[in-house]
Design an enzyme around this catalytic site. Structure first.
Site, PDB file in Angstrom:
ATOM      1  N   SER A 125       0.855  -1.193   0.000  1.00  0.00           N
ATOM      2  CA  SER A 125       0.000   0.000   0.000  1.00  0.00           C
ATOM      3  C   SER A 125       0.886   1.238   0.000  1.00  0.00           C
ATOM      4  CB  SER A 125      -0.852   0.010   1.274  1.00  0.00           C
ATOM      5  OG  SER A 125      -1.497   1.263   1.440  1.00  0.00           O
TER       6      SER A 125
ATOM      7  N   TYR B 149      -1.719  -0.241  10.788  1.00  0.00           N
ATOM      8  CA  TYR B 149      -1.832  -0.570   9.354  1.00  0.00           C
ATOM      9  C   TYR B 149      -0.559  -0.155   8.611  1.00  0.00           C
ATOM     10  CZ  TYR B 149      -3.897  -0.877   4.649  1.00  0.00           C
ATOM     11  OH  TYR B 149      -4.161  -1.205   3.336  1.00  0.00           O
TER      12      TYR B 149
HETATM   13  P1  NAP Z   1     -11.469  -5.801   1.043  1.00  0.00           P
HETATM   14  O1  NAP Z   1     -12.373  -5.318  -0.023  1.00  0.00           O
HETATM   15  O2  NAP Z   1     -11.807  -5.539   2.472  1.00  0.00           O
HETATM   16  O3  NAP Z   1     -11.247  -7.389   0.834  1.00  0.00           O
HETATM   17  C1  NAP Z   1     -10.417  -8.078   1.718  1.00  0.00           C
HETATM   18  C2  NAP Z   1     -10.209  -9.491   1.225  1.00  0.00           C
HETATM   19  O4  NAP Z   1      -9.298 -10.147   2.122  1.00  0.00           O
HETATM   20  C3  NAP Z   1     -11.477 -10.314   1.228  1.00  0.00           C
HETATM   21  O5  NAP Z   1     -11.411 -11.231   0.174  1.00  0.00           O
HETATM   22  C4  NAP Z   1     -11.412 -11.044   2.579  1.00  0.00           C
HETATM   23  O6  NAP Z   1     -12.117 -12.288   2.603  1.00  0.00           O
HETATM   24  C5  NAP Z   1      -9.916 -11.314   2.658  1.00  0.00           C
HETATM   25  N1  NAP Z   1      -9.421 -11.547   4.018  1.00  0.00           N
HETATM   26  C6  NAP Z   1      -9.529 -10.726   5.092  1.00  0.00           C
HETATM   27  N2  NAP Z   1      -8.956 -11.300   6.171  1.00  0.00           N
HETATM   28  C7  NAP Z   1      -8.466 -12.500   5.749  1.00  0.00           C
HETATM   29  C8  NAP Z   1      -7.793 -13.566   6.387  1.00  0.00           C
HETATM   30  N3  NAP Z   1      -7.487 -13.521   7.696  1.00  0.00           N
HETATM   31  N4  NAP Z   1      -7.459 -14.678   5.663  1.00  0.00           N
HETATM   32  C9  NAP Z   1      -7.775 -14.741   4.346  1.00  0.00           C
HETATM   33  N5  NAP Z   1      -8.421 -13.759   3.681  1.00  0.00           N
HETATM   34  C10 NAP Z   1      -8.761 -12.661   4.381  1.00  0.00           C
HETATM   35  O7  NAP Z   1      -9.993  -5.204   0.863  1.00  0.00           O
HETATM   36  P2  NAP Z   1      -9.278  -4.590  -0.444  1.00  0.00           P
HETATM   37  O8  NAP Z   1      -9.483  -3.128  -0.424  1.00  0.00           O
HETATM   38  O9  NAP Z   1      -9.600  -5.379  -1.650  1.00  0.00           O
HETATM   39  O10 NAP Z   1      -7.752  -4.830  -0.026  1.00  0.00           O
HETATM   40  C11 NAP Z   1      -6.992  -5.919  -0.520  1.00  0.00           C
HETATM   41  C12 NAP Z   1      -5.527  -5.665  -0.188  1.00  0.00           C
HETATM   42  O11 NAP Z   1      -5.115  -4.444  -0.798  1.00  0.00           O
HETATM   43  C13 NAP Z   1      -5.265  -5.493   1.310  1.00  0.00           C
HETATM   44  O12 NAP Z   1      -4.018  -6.084   1.634  1.00  0.00           O
HETATM   45  C14 NAP Z   1      -5.199  -3.989   1.486  1.00  0.00           C
HETATM   46  O13 NAP Z   1      -4.421  -3.624   2.596  1.00  0.00           O
HETATM   47  C15 NAP Z   1      -4.558  -3.587   0.186  1.00  0.00           C
HETATM   48  N6  NAP Z   1      -4.795  -2.192  -0.204  1.00  0.00           N
HETATM   49  C16 NAP Z   1      -6.069  -1.703  -0.347  1.00  0.00           C
HETATM   50  C17 NAP Z   1      -6.230  -0.377  -0.737  1.00  0.00           C
HETATM   51  C18 NAP Z   1      -7.589   0.235  -0.947  1.00  0.00           C
HETATM   52  O14 NAP Z   1      -7.657   1.471  -1.117  1.00  0.00           O
HETATM   53  N7  NAP Z   1      -8.681  -0.518  -0.979  1.00  0.00           N
HETATM   54  C19 NAP Z   1      -5.125   0.436  -0.961  1.00  0.00           C
HETATM   55  C20 NAP Z   1      -3.843  -0.102  -0.795  1.00  0.00           C
HETATM   56  C21 NAP Z   1      -3.696  -1.417  -0.427  1.00  0.00           C
HETATM   57  P3  NAP Z   1     -13.719 -12.327   3.004  1.00  0.00           P
HETATM   58  O15 NAP Z   1     -14.477 -11.830   1.800  1.00  0.00           O
HETATM   59  O16 NAP Z   1     -13.968 -13.763   3.284  1.00  0.00           O
HETATM   60  O17 NAP Z   1     -13.874 -11.432   4.185  1.00  0.00           O
END
Ligand code: NAP
Length: 273
Positions: free
Chosen positions: A164, A177
């Site tokens: 991130s 985080y």
């Molecule tokens: P999200 O929409 O909240 O989705 C999270 C995903 O991770 C879901 O598939 C969830 O599964 C899974 N998950 C959560 N806890 C888990 C665990 N303990 N074991 C296995 N799977 C788990 O998040 P996102 O925004 O797509 O983020 C994905 C990644 O990108 C993260 O690492 C986040 O830090 C990073 N990121 C996001 C952003 C942003 O702006 N969104 C920016 C930079 C980086 P369930 O559906 O079963 O809950």
């Protein structure tokens, strides 16, 4: 034989976007999720449709596992091995934000422990397991033409970790985080250095502000900041933006780069004057 990718957190958001792009390339997919089986099944079905539209035939398999748990990580790798018999690409995507944003002078240990367990320990030791298996496969491919090969006759495994902009941007109301994401940058460098001799390439993708469930609670705040020029490219990022970066790596388009950081952030990391 199709190449195989294992994507953690593939049920929703960025992981789902990555899965859809890899499906179009003809990857068989293990789609990991934590609790949301319906969303994982939907992603699996949508990936099959995306592949079909691209003229590819693939298999998709949802697999429940909490990546913070050692036994679950082991089971995730065993499932991939038993189902597909090979692994070409690991995408460490699953991650969580703190339940409550709290100032670092107040924030408690519980949230810190949770984030470190899921965001750091999970990918660190899953990468260890995947890398050991990839090394085995590299050795088999070197010794024996019957080992895992892609359409060019070479097995070139890769590991991608989704960190991130929080890896280097200080947000004092979610220090846990930021610390967890900074650790992923070192994870990438460590495994890149350790695995290069085995022909395994390791990359970090740093997304900026991406429209997913994770950013749902702060949507209006970021709408305003983006409109005011927070990012040189004035729009939200999408899961597809990140998926396309992973697809470039999956297609072996960066063969002389490892430990590399790819910013997918609309230019957020630029300093301007
Ligand atoms: P999200 O929409 O909240 O989705 C999270 C995903 O991770 C879901 O598939 C969830 O599964 C899974 N998950 C959560 N806890 C888990 C665990 N303990 N074991 C296995 N799977 C788990 O998040 P996102 O925004 O797509 O983020 C994905 C990644 O990108 C993260 O690492 C986040 O830090 C990073 N990121 C996001 C952003 C942003 O702006 N969104 C920016 C930079 C980086 P369930 O559906 O079963 O809950």
């Amino acid at each position: 034989m199709n190449p195989v990718a294992l994507i953690t957190g593939a049920s929703r958001g960025i992981g789902r976007g990555i899965a859809l792009e890899l499906a179009k390339l003809g990857y068989d997919l293990v789609l990991n999720y934590a609790t949301n089986a319906d969303a994982a099944r939907l992603t699996a079905a949508d990936c099959l449709a995306a592949a079909r539209a691209a003229g590819k035939t693939i298999r998709t398999e949802p697999c429940q596992a909490d990546i913070s748990r050692s036994a679950d990580r082991q089971q995730l790798i065993e499932f991939t091995r038993a189902t597909f018999g090979r692994l070409d690409l690991l995408v460490n995507n699953a991650g969580v934000a703190p339940g409550v944003r709290a100032d670092i002078l107040e924030a408690g240990e519980e949230s810190f422990d949770r984030l470190i367990a899921i965001n750091v320990k999970g990918p660190y030791f899953l990468t260890q397991l995947a890398a050991r298996w990839m090394i085995e496969q590299v050795e088999i491919a070197r010794r024996n033409a019957a080992g895992p090969t892609d359409s060019h006759g070479a097995y070139r495994p890769k590991i991608v970790t989704i960190s991130s902009i929080s890896a280097y941007t200080a947000s004092v109301n979610r220090g846990d985080y930021c610390v967890s994401k900074a650790a992923l940058s070192m994870l990438t460098r460590l495994f890149a250095a350790r695995l290069a001799d085995h022909g395994i390439l390791v990359y970090e993708i740093r997304p900026g502000i991406v429209a997913t469930d994770m950013t749902g609670p702060v949507r209006e705040k970021y709408d305003k900041l983006i409109a005011e020029g927070l990012t040189p490219i004035r729009r939200w990022g999408t899961p597809e933006d990140v998926g396309r970066a992973v697809a470039a790596i999956a297609q072996d388009l960066l063969p002389f780069s490892t430990g590399e950081v790819i910013n997918v952030d609309g230019g957020f990391h630029l300093r301007t004057l």
